[in-house]
Motif scaffolding. Structure first.
Motif, PDB file in Angstrom:
ATOM      1  N   UNK A  99       0.829  -1.217   0.000  1.00 19.15           N
ATOM      2  CA  UNK A  99       0.000   0.000   0.000  1.00 19.15           C
ATOM      3  C   UNK A  99       0.862   1.265   0.000  1.00 19.15           C
ATOM      4  N   UNK A 100       1.950   1.243   0.749  1.00 18.75           N
ATOM      5  CA  UNK A 100       2.829   2.415   0.769  1.00 18.75           C
ATOM      6  C   UNK A 100       3.440   2.653  -0.614  1.00 18.75           C
ATOM      7  N   UNK A 101       3.856   1.564  -1.248  1.00 18.59           N
ATOM      8  CA  UNK A 101       4.470   1.696  -2.574  1.00 18.59           C
ATOM      9  C   UNK A 101       3.442   2.202  -3.589  1.00 18.59           C
ATOM     10  N   UNK A 102       2.229   1.657  -3.519  1.00 20.34           N
ATOM     11  CA  UNK A 102       1.165   2.095  -4.436  1.00 20.34           C
ATOM     12  C   UNK A 102       0.894   3.590  -4.260  1.00 20.34           C
ATOM     13  N   UNK A 103       0.863   4.026  -3.012  1.00 26.53           N
ATOM     14  CA  UNK A 103       0.622   5.449  -2.740  1.00 26.53           C
ATOM     15  C   UNK A 103       1.772   6.293  -3.262  1.00 26.53           C
ATOM     16  N   UNK A 104       2.987   5.832  -3.017  1.00 25.96           N
ATOM     17  CA  UNK A 104       4.166   6.598  -3.420  1.00 25.96           C
ATOM     18  C   UNK A 104       4.192   6.816  -4.938  1.00 25.96           C
ATOM     19  N   UNK A 105       3.948   5.746  -5.696  1.00 20.72           N
ATOM     20  CA  UNK A 105       4.022   5.878  -7.164  1.00 20.72           C
ATOM     21  C   UNK A 105       2.969   6.860  -7.685  1.00 20.72           C
ATOM     22  N   UNK A 106       1.836   6.913  -7.018  1.00 23.76           N
ATOM     23  CA  UNK A 106       0.773   7.824  -7.477  1.00 23.76           C
ATOM     24  C   UNK A 106       1.051   9.266  -7.033  1.00 23.76           C
ATOM     25  N   UNK A 107       1.508   9.414  -5.808  1.00 18.37           N
ATOM     26  CA  UNK A 107       1.745  10.771  -5.294  1.00 18.37           C
ATOM     27  C   UNK A 107       2.975  11.417  -5.930  1.00 18.37           C
ATOM     28  N   UNK A 108       3.827  10.584  -6.490  1.00 17.96           N
ATOM     29  CA  UNK A 108       5.046  11.098  -7.092  1.00 17.96           C
ATOM     30  C   UNK A 108       4.831  11.575  -8.535  1.00 17.96           C
ATOM     31  N   UNK A 109       3.614  11.447  -9.029  1.00 16.73           N
ATOM     32  CA  UNK A 109       3.295  11.876 -10.405  1.00 16.73           C
ATOM     33  C   UNK A 109       2.142  12.881 -10.334  1.00 16.73           C
ATOM     34  N   UNK A 110       1.937  13.661 -11.394  1.00 12.75           N
ATOM     35  CA  UNK A 110       0.779  14.573 -11.388  1.00 12.75           C
ATOM     36  C   UNK A 110      -0.526  13.784 -11.223  1.00 12.75           C
ATOM     37  N   UNK A 111      -1.496  14.362 -10.534  1.00 10.48           N
ATOM     38  CA  UNK A 111      -2.749  13.625 -10.287  1.00 10.48           C
ATOM     39  C   UNK A 111      -3.436  13.245 -11.599  1.00 10.48           C
ATOM     40  N   UNK A 112      -3.173  14.000 -12.651  1.00 11.67           N
ATOM     41  CA  UNK A 112      -3.810  13.710 -13.936  1.00 11.67           C
ATOM     42  C   UNK A 112      -3.427  12.315 -14.466  1.00 11.67           C
ATOM     43  N   UNK A 113      -2.227  11.876 -14.136  1.00  7.11           N
ATOM     44  CA  UNK A 113      -1.777  10.542 -14.593  1.00  7.11           C
ATOM     45  C   UNK A 113      -2.701   9.459 -14.012  1.00  7.11           C
ATOM     46  N   UNK A 114      -2.969   9.553 -12.714  1.00  8.17           N
ATOM     47  CA  UNK A 114      -3.843   8.570 -12.078  1.00  8.17           C
ATOM     48  C   UNK A 114      -5.285   8.765 -12.550  1.00  8.17           C
TER      49      UNK A 114
ATOM     50  N   UNK B 178      -3.630   9.170  -0.952  1.00  8.57           N
ATOM     51  CA  UNK B 178      -3.407   9.508   0.463  1.00  8.57           C
ATOM     52  C   UNK B 178      -4.077   8.480   1.366  1.00  8.57           C
ATOM     53  N   UNK B 179      -5.212   7.979   0.933  1.00 14.98           N
ATOM     54  CA  UNK B 179      -5.914   6.941   1.680  1.00 14.98           C
ATOM     55  C   UNK B 179      -5.075   5.654   1.691  1.00 14.98           C
ATOM     56  N   UNK B 180      -4.474   5.344   0.549  1.00 16.88           N
ATOM     57  CA  UNK B 180      -3.602   4.161   0.470  1.00 16.88           C
ATOM     58  C   UNK B 180      -2.396   4.331   1.397  1.00 16.88           C
ATOM     59  N   UNK B 181      -1.875   5.539   1.448  1.00 14.51           N
ATOM     60  CA  UNK B 181      -0.737   5.825   2.325  1.00 14.51           C
ATOM     61  C   UNK B 181      -1.124   5.586   3.790  1.00 14.51           C
ATOM     62  N   UNK B 182      -2.298   6.076   4.158  1.00 21.70           N
ATOM     63  CA  UNK B 182      -2.789   5.914   5.527  1.00 21.70           C
ATOM     64  C   UNK B 182      -2.969   4.434   5.862  1.00 21.70           C
ATOM     65  N   UNK B 183      -3.580   3.697   4.931  1.00 18.25           N
ATOM     66  CA  UNK B 183      -3.785   2.257   5.169  1.00 18.25           C
ATOM     67  C   UNK B 183      -2.446   1.539   5.322  1.00 18.25           C
ATOM     68  N   UNK B 184      -1.485   1.901   4.481  1.00 23.26           N
ATOM     69  CA  UNK B 184      -0.154   1.293   4.555  1.00 23.26           C
ATOM     70  C   UNK B 184       0.477   1.523   5.912  1.00 23.26           C
ATOM     71  N   UNK B 185       0.401   2.741   6.401  1.00 24.74           N
ATOM     72  CA  UNK B 185       0.997   3.065   7.703  1.00 24.74           C
ATOM     73  C   UNK B 185       0.277   2.338   8.838  1.00 24.74           C
ATOM     74  N   UNK B 186      -1.044   2.286   8.743  1.00 26.77           N
ATOM     75  CA  UNK B 186      -1.811   1.588   9.788  1.00 26.77           C
ATOM     76  C   UNK B 186      -1.497   0.091   9.790  1.00 26.77           C
ATOM     77  N   UNK B 187      -1.340  -0.479   8.594  1.00 33.48           N
ATOM     78  CA  UNK B 187      -0.997  -1.910   8.515  1.00 33.48           C
ATOM     79  C   UNK B 187       0.373  -2.160   9.139  1.00 33.48           C
TER      80      UNK B 187
END
Lengths: 142, 227
Positions: free
Chosen positions: A16-31, A55-64
């Motif tokens: 989940x952290x990796x999924x969040x990182x790849x999305x947050x590291x690019x413009x939101x338009x890509x996602x 951001x939700x994926x990031x939160x879930x990753x941290x909680x996990x």
């Protein structure tokens, strides 16, 4: 069971952290383009989803990773992964040639991505079930 | 004799602490690396000189935004992007001076006739017929992609005299350098699919792959311009 639960939630957390990182590291338009390619979300909802889901994926990753509220976090993760899996299976079945959008752009939706997402879903389900089976720690009496 | 069994609790406790620390560090680095409005990707290489293919550049050179659209004439998504999204982009951003647009060829190796199609379009460009011919090539994609008969598709929109001239130009292989230059630039931009839109704003490049609906693109470009 304890170790399996630990390993399962750590793997899921990192994913989940990796999924969040790849999305947050690019413009939101890509996602947003990836979401749109699945042809299920109305155009006016795509931008808010593209901007908040990572951001939700990031939160879930941290909680996990932390193990906090594992039962409920596991349920949410299973629901989210299940939703993704249904969408991916549907898109593949109707022959859409699109990007998976799971970990940033450039990964085509296909059998490999379906197996991976299915495995993650099974893992999340197992973590959730184990979390509910695991007895809650009894309160310490002073 | 001696027992080698160690209490499991302490090992798990140490592991748990280490993992939590790792998670916290990972979270912190992600927070730093990915702010709410992510920083655009830095340009990978210096700007490419576009040579004499000025017919593929539209709009004011001083426009705040530059849009570089990579397409493959044989790609169905590019057809949609070119025929549906591009006219709206031209109307709302290029003609109003908000954006400059550069059309670039990126024929994919899996498409048998797309490089040839790019050559026909670029040759037509040297005659001042780029818009007409490139549009016709996309419109008739389903026809010529079956047999490579670009001549037949283009002859429907060009007068016979101009068509003769165009055939002579296409026979001259040197003009194919236009597509070669575009592909080289695409490789520098790490383009790996078509269509791909490179959005250049304040010297920074962002890459958007795939067919982007105009409504989403508009939301994004307006947000950029409002900054």
């Amino acid at each position: 069971m304890k170790r399996a639960l630990l390993a399962g939630r750590l793997i899921l957390g990192i994913v989940f952290l990796y999924a969040a990182y790849t999305k947050l590291n690019a413009p939101w338009l890509v996602f947003a383009v990836s979401i749109n390619s699945y042809q299920v979300v109305p155009l006016n909802l795509i931008e808010p989803i593209a901007r908040t889901l990572p951001w939700f994926e990031l939160l879930l990753g941290l909680l996990l990773l932390s193990g906090l509220w594992l039962r409920w976090v596991g349920l949410v993760c299973t629901g989210l992964l299940g939703f993704f899996f249904v969408l991916m299976v549907r898109s593949f079945a109707i022959g859409l040639q699109i990007d998976c959008g799971c970990f940033g752009p450039g990964e085509a939706l296909g059998p490999k991505t379906l197996v991976r997402d299915g495995t993650l879903l099974a893992l999340s389900l197992a973590v959730t079930v184990f979390a509910f089976l695991k007895p809650k720690p009894s309160p310490v009496n002073g | 004799m001696f027992s080698t069994a160690q209490p499991d609790v302490s090992i798990i406790g140490v592991m748990r602490t280490a993992l939590l620390l790792t998670a916290a560090l990972a979270a912190a680095s992600i927070m730093i690396a990915a702010p709410a409005d992510p920083k655009p990707v830095e340009p990978k290489k210096a700007a490419f000189s576009y040579g004499d293919q000025k017919f593929k550049t539209y709009g004011s050179p001083t426009a705040p935004l530059t849009l570089e659209l990579y397409t493959d004439y044989e790609c169905p998504s590019c057809r949609v992007m070119f025929l549906d999204t591009l006219p709206k982009l031209m109307e709302e951003y290029v003609k109003t001076g908000k954006a400059k647009l550069i059309h670039r060829d990126f024929p994919l190796p899996m498409h048998k006739f797309s490089r040839q199609a790019a050559k026909w379009a670029n040759c037509a460009g040297t005659m001042g017929r780029y818009d007409l011919v490139s549009e016709q090539i996309f419109k008739t994609q389903m026809e010529w992609s079956q047999n490579g008969n670009l001549d037949g598709a283009i002859a429907k929109v060009l007068p016979p005299g101009e068509m003769q001239k165009l055939r002579a130009l296409v026979a001259d292989t040197k003009i194919d350098e236009g597509a070669t230059a575009d592909v080289a630039q695409g490789q520098r931009d790490a383009v790996n699919q078509t269509p791909t839109l490179e959005i250049v704003y304040k010297g920074k490049r962002e890459q958007i792959g795939g067919n982007t609906p105009f409504q989403l693109l508009k939301q994004y470009l307006d947000m950029k311009l409002a900054k």
